[in-house]
Design a protein around this motif. Structure first.
Motif, PDB file in Angstrom:
ATOM      1  N   MET A 134       0.856  -1.182   0.000  1.00 17.22           N
ATOM      2  CA  MET A 134       0.000   0.000   0.000  1.00 17.22           C
ATOM      3  C   MET A 134       0.895   1.236   0.000  1.00 17.22           C
ATOM      4  N   ASN A 135       0.679   2.123  -0.963  1.00 19.34           N
ATOM      5  CA  ASN A 135       1.482   3.333  -1.085  1.00 19.34           C
ATOM      6  C   ASN A 135       0.585   4.559  -0.937  1.00 19.34           C
ATOM      7  N   TYR A 136       0.978   5.483  -0.070  1.00 16.06           N
ATOM      8  CA  TYR A 136       0.249   6.748   0.011  1.00 16.06           C
ATOM      9  C   TYR A 136       0.630   7.569  -1.214  1.00 16.06           C
ATOM     10  N   ALA A 137      -0.364   7.764  -2.097  1.00 18.72           N
ATOM     11  CA  ALA A 137      -0.066   8.291  -3.431  1.00 18.72           C
ATOM     12  C   ALA A 137      -0.888   9.518  -3.790  1.00 18.72           C
ATOM     13  N   SER A 138      -1.317  10.271  -2.780  1.00 16.63           N
ATOM     14  CA  SER A 138      -2.097  11.465  -3.070  1.00 16.63           C
ATOM     15  C   SER A 138      -1.585  12.646  -2.257  1.00 16.63           C
ATOM     16  N   MET A 139      -1.529  13.812  -2.896  1.00 14.83           N
ATOM     17  CA  MET A 139      -1.118  15.034  -2.211  1.00 14.83           C
ATOM     18  C   MET A 139      -2.323  15.833  -1.732  1.00 14.83           C
ATOM     19  N   GLU A 140      -3.538  15.466  -2.198  1.00 12.62           N
ATOM     20  CA  GLU A 140      -4.738  16.219  -1.842  1.00 12.62           C
ATOM     21  C   GLU A 140      -5.545  15.577  -0.716  1.00 12.62           C
ATOM     22  N   GLU A 141      -5.465  14.244  -0.592  1.00 15.09           N
ATOM     23  CA  GLU A 141      -6.255  13.543   0.414  1.00 15.09           C
ATOM     24  C   GLU A 141      -5.504  12.308   0.875  1.00 15.09           C
ATOM     25  N   MET A 142      -5.993  11.702   1.951  1.00 17.13           N
ATOM     26  CA  MET A 142      -5.393  10.455   2.428  1.00 17.13           C
ATOM     27  C   MET A 142      -5.839   9.341   1.493  1.00 17.13           C
ATOM     28  N   GLY A 143      -4.986   8.995   0.544  1.00 14.86           N
ATOM     29  CA  GLY A 143      -5.355   7.984  -0.428  1.00 14.86           C
ATOM     30  C   GLY A 143      -4.195   7.060  -0.734  1.00 14.86           C
ATOM     31  N   MET A 144      -4.506   5.778  -0.864  1.00 18.80           N
ATOM     32  CA  MET A 144      -3.465   4.780  -1.088  1.00 18.80           C
ATOM     33  C   MET A 144      -3.651   4.084  -2.426  1.00 18.80           C
ATOM     34  N   LEU A 145      -2.559   3.838  -3.099  1.00 21.87           N
ATOM     35  CA  LEU A 145      -2.562   2.953  -4.261  1.00 21.87           C
ATOM     36  C   LEU A 145      -2.295   1.553  -3.734  1.00 21.87           C
ATOM     37  N   MET A 146      -3.259   0.657  -3.919  1.00 23.80           N
ATOM     38  CA  MET A 146      -3.176  -0.678  -3.326  1.00 23.80           C
ATOM     39  C   MET A 146      -2.932  -1.741  -4.386  1.00 23.80           C
ATOM     40  N   THR A 147      -1.999  -2.627  -4.081  1.00 22.94           N
ATOM     41  CA  THR A 147      -1.767  -3.827  -4.884  1.00 22.94           C
ATOM     42  C   THR A 147      -1.811  -4.996  -3.907  1.00 22.94           C
ATOM     43  N   ILE A 148      -2.948  -5.658  -3.843  1.00 22.15           N
ATOM     44  CA  ILE A 148      -3.223  -6.626  -2.778  1.00 22.15           C
ATOM     45  C   ILE A 148      -3.686  -7.952  -3.361  1.00 22.15           C
ATOM     46  N   ASN A 149      -3.243  -9.038  -2.743  1.00 23.56           N
ATOM     47  CA  ASN A 149      -3.773 -10.370  -3.027  1.00 23.56           C
ATOM     48  C   ASN A 149      -4.585 -10.833  -1.828  1.00 23.56           C
ATOM     49  N   PHE A 150      -5.855 -11.150  -2.067  1.00 26.91           N
ATOM     50  CA  PHE A 150      -6.668 -11.797  -1.046  1.00 26.91           C
ATOM     51  C   PHE A 150      -6.439 -13.294  -1.188  1.00 26.91           C
ATOM     52  N   VAL A 151      -5.708 -13.864  -0.244  1.00 26.97           N
ATOM     53  CA  VAL A 151      -5.347 -15.288  -0.286  1.00 26.97           C
ATOM     54  C   VAL A 151      -6.256 -16.026   0.691  1.00 26.97           C
ATOM     55  N   PHE A 152      -7.132 -16.880   0.167  1.00 25.71           N
ATOM     56  CA  PHE A 152      -8.125 -17.547   1.008  1.00 25.71           C
ATOM     57  C   PHE A 152      -7.569 -18.870   1.560  1.00 25.71           C
ATOM     58  N   THR A 153      -7.908 -19.119   2.826  1.00 24.22           N
ATOM     59  CA  THR A 153      -7.304 -20.262   3.523  1.00 24.22           C
ATOM     60  C   THR A 153      -8.329 -21.222   4.111  1.00 24.22           C
ATOM     61  N   GLY A 154      -9.570 -21.050   3.786  1.00 21.74           N
ATOM     62  CA  GLY A 154     -10.570 -21.948   4.348  1.00 21.74           C
ATOM     63  C   GLY A 154     -11.717 -22.218   3.397  1.00 21.74           C
ATOM     64  N   GLY A 155     -12.437 -23.314   3.649  1.00 19.89           N
ATOM     65  CA  GLY A 155     -13.618 -23.653   2.868  1.00 19.89           C
ATOM     66  C   GLY A 155     -13.300 -24.019   1.429  1.00 19.89           C
ATOM     67  N   LYS A 156     -14.280 -23.843   0.543  1.00 22.80           N
ATOM     68  CA  LYS A 156     -14.113 -24.260  -0.851  1.00 22.80           C
ATOM     69  C   LYS A 156     -13.165 -23.362  -1.628  1.00 22.80           C
ATOM     70  N   TYR A 157     -12.816 -22.207  -1.063  1.00 21.31           N
ATOM     71  CA  TYR A 157     -11.875 -21.305  -1.736  1.00 21.31           C
ATOM     72  C   TYR A 157     -10.452 -21.452  -1.209  1.00 21.31           C
ATOM     73  N   ASN A 158     -10.225 -22.428  -0.364  1.00 15.94           N
ATOM     74  CA  ASN A 158      -8.898 -22.641   0.220  1.00 15.94           C
ATOM     75  C   ASN A 158      -7.836 -22.804  -0.871  1.00 15.94           C
ATOM     76  N   GLY A 159      -6.772 -22.001  -0.804  1.00 21.99           N
ATOM     77  CA  GLY A 159      -5.702 -22.079  -1.785  1.00 21.99           C
ATOM     78  C   GLY A 159      -5.910 -21.186  -2.991  1.00 21.99           C
ATOM     79  N   SER A 160      -7.068 -20.566  -3.099  1.00 21.18           N
ATOM     80  CA  SER A 160      -7.345 -19.658  -4.208  1.00 21.18           C
ATOM     81  C   SER A 160      -7.075 -18.221  -3.784  1.00 21.18           C
ATOM     82  N   SER A 161      -6.930 -17.334  -4.770  1.00 19.39           N
ATOM     83  CA  SER A 161      -6.642 -15.936  -4.447  1.00 19.39           C
ATOM     84  C   SER A 161      -7.274 -15.006  -5.469  1.00 19.39           C
TER      85      SER A 161
END
Length: 218
Positions: A134-161
């Motif tokens: 997460m990078n704070y990438a704005s000079m006008e407001e509190m804003g972040m440029l996000m590059t995120i992986n949601f890595v699931f670890t339970g249920g039928k989505y276990n191991g998926s992202s």
């Protein structure tokens, strides 16, 4: 006529134990190098074999793709930013010289490994982790440029992202980011992730964010 040639014998002193040990060391080095090379080759062959199996699995999946139906999946979970305490899940790794003077923390770079839970309580069931930058990438407001992986670890989505990229103006009530891909169950995923802050502690900086994700995949 017989011509006699004198025989010359060179008598060398016996080798010392130190000399013998040095000679043994010299002989051992090529052997050790050979063993190391052989081990490296075996490891490489095992990695190649594993990669080939994975590649064949993906190829098989793609062959069946034209006959697969497009699916729509809705996901709902909570994202926990833990900034303070003994075990923070968000850490600062870089900042510009001017960041400390910026009211929007412009130039701050953070690495995250946040738990994802089924409910807003941090003690509720963990369904995955949010890993990325997460990078704070704005000079006008509190804003972040996000590059995120949601890595699931339970249920039928276990191991998926799911891979999420976008601009997150954290002081706004609703934020929207793009789902640009995925793995496992969510191969070739695309969609949208909306975020709303459920709780924020100004003293510690800890936050709980509610996420609703709508994703198309095969």
């Amino acid at each position: 006529m017989i011509i006699e040639h004198p025989c010359v014998f060179n008598f060398l002193p016996p080798k010392s134990p130190h000399t013998l040990f040095t000679h043994a060391q010299k002989m051992a080095k090529p052997l050790a190098a050979s063993i190391l090379l052989f081990s490296a080759v075996i490891c490489l062959l095992m990695c190649v074999s594993s990669a080939q199996k994975g590649h064949r699995s993906v190829q098989k999946w793609f062959k069946n793709l034209p006959h697969a139906k497009l699916k729509v999946t809705e996901l709902h979970f909570y994202f926990h930013d833990v900034v303070g305490g003994k075990n923070p899940t968000v850490v600062s790794v870089a900042r510009a010289n001017s960041t400390s003077d910026s009211p929007t923390m412009f130039g701050l770079v953070m690495i995250v490994d946040d738990p994802l839970t089924a409910g807003p309580d941090p003690k509720s069931k963990i369904v995955g982790r949010a890993k990325g930058v997460m990078n704070y990438a704005s000079m006008e407001e509190m804003g972040m440029l996000m590059t995120i992986n949601f890595v699931f670890t339970g249920g039928k989505y276990n191991g998926s992202s799911l891979s999420v990229v976008g601009y997150n103006p954290i002081q706004r009530r609703y934020r929207e980011m793009s789902v640009v891909g995925g793995s496992g169950v969510f191969r070739l995923a695309r969609g949208v992730a909306t975020a709303e802050t459920a709780a924020f502690d100004a003293e510690s900086g800890n936050a709980v964010v509610e996420y609703n994700v709508l994703v198309l995949h095969y």
